[in-house]
Enzyme design. Structure first.
Site, PDB file in Angstrom:
ATOM      1  N   SER A 171       2.476  -5.248   6.750  1.00  0.00           N
ATOM      2  CA  SER A 171       2.945  -3.936   7.191  1.00  0.00           C
ATOM      3  C   SER A 171       1.816  -3.237   7.933  1.00  0.00           C
ATOM      4  O   SER A 171       0.635  -3.506   7.671  1.00  0.00           O
ATOM      5  CB  SER A 171       3.373  -3.089   5.990  1.00  0.00           C
ATOM      6  OG  SER A 171       3.638  -1.748   6.376  1.00  0.00           O
TER       7      SER A 171
ATOM      8  N   TYR B 299       2.513   0.966  -2.172  1.00  0.00           N
ATOM      9  CA  TYR B 299       3.042   0.008  -1.195  1.00  0.00           C
ATOM     10  C   TYR B 299       1.959  -0.373  -0.196  1.00  0.00           C
ATOM     11  O   TYR B 299       1.742  -1.564   0.084  1.00  0.00           O
ATOM     12  CB  TYR B 299       4.250   0.603  -0.473  1.00  0.00           C
ATOM     13  CG  TYR B 299       4.864  -0.335   0.540  1.00  0.00           C
ATOM     14  CD1 TYR B 299       5.701  -1.375   0.141  1.00  0.00           C
ATOM     15  CD2 TYR B 299       4.604  -0.187   1.907  1.00  0.00           C
ATOM     16  CE1 TYR B 299       6.257  -2.244   1.059  1.00  0.00           C
ATOM     17  CE2 TYR B 299       5.160  -1.046   2.836  1.00  0.00           C
ATOM     18  CZ  TYR B 299       5.980  -2.071   2.415  1.00  0.00           C
ATOM     19  OH  TYR B 299       6.524  -2.932   3.329  1.00  0.00           O
TER      20      TYR B 299
END
Length: 250
Positions: free
Chosen positions: A153, A166
């Protein structure tokens, strides 16, 4: 790579396991790999969703995927090895592994992070990946040309406020990919990571409820990169973190 046009036979008879295959990018990748000839192993939490996807793939391609339901939050190391034993008896090897499963957790300031949820995010997004790789590496070594694809990500490359557990899990994912790639540099197993970017998925909608999903690419639009890195055309790429779409804000 973003405009890669894959041969329809690119993955013919390659055994590929996709985690997080129930929804979103994992589901689309499974469909795409099956349409290019792969023998699929679908791994996820929801038996019903996996069964429905397997039935649709079988209807379209004539080949029925193997379905294996496993909850990464609670699975023991023994359960990962049981999966490997089942795959060994069915296929004897593994040619590809797409590590797509993950959870978002609650977004917010680090100061307010719940320790229990923090551990859950790391368990699903990082520790389960380690356990799965440890269990499956013997099968991947039996392939003449194997590929492991991590899911990264943008917030795993540069920290961003409020992305909390996250983001930290994706930094760890990038690190795990790099370490494994270096360890396997002299083998026939390629290791890379894909940053899908902002994509029209349920996870993105949860993270950015203020965003118009119609402005985002669908998972299908990202598949050229997923095909390139999984197939033999991408065999020269190793230890890289690749963007699946052009850079954008958000």
């Amino acid at each position: 790579m973003l405009n890669y046009q894959a041969d329809p036979e690119l993955l013919r008879n390659k055994v590929i396991l996709v985690t997080g295959a129930s929804d979103g990018i994992g589901k689309e990748a499974a469909w795409t790999y099956a349409r290019h000839g792969a023998l699929l192993v679908l791994l996820g939490r929801s038996q019903n969703k996996l069964d429905r996807l397997a039935a649709m793939i079988q209807h379209e391609t004539g080949v029925s995927p193997v379905v294996y339901a496993l909850d990464f939050l609670t699975a023991s190391p023994q359960e990962y090895h049981q999966l490997a034993e089942q795959l060994s008896s069915t296929f004897h090897r593994l040619d590809g592994l797409l590590l797509n499963a993950g959870i978002l957790g609650t977004l917010g300031p680090i100061e307010q992070a719940d320790p229990a949820e923090w551990q859950q995010v790391q368990q699903v997004n990082v520790t389960s990946t380690l356990l799965l790789i440890q269990a499956l590496l013997p099968l991947l070594r039996r392939s003449p040309a194997a590929a492991i694809l991590f899911t990264s990500s943008g917030v795993g490359r540069r920290g961003r406020a409020n992305w909390g557990a996250y983001a930290v899990s994706k930094f760890a994912t990038e690190g795990l990919m790099q370490v494994l790639a270096d360890e396997l540099a002299t083998t026939h197993i390629r290791v890379n990571a894909i940053n899908p970017g902002a994509t029209r998925t349920a996870m993105r909608a949860k993270a950015r409820p203020d965003e118009d999903p119609g402005c985002l690419p669908t998972p299908a639009a990202l598949m050229p990169v997923y095909l390139y890195l999984m197939g033999n055309d991408g065999r020269s790429v190793h230890g890289q973190s690749v963007d699946a779409q052009p850079p954008r804000n958000g």
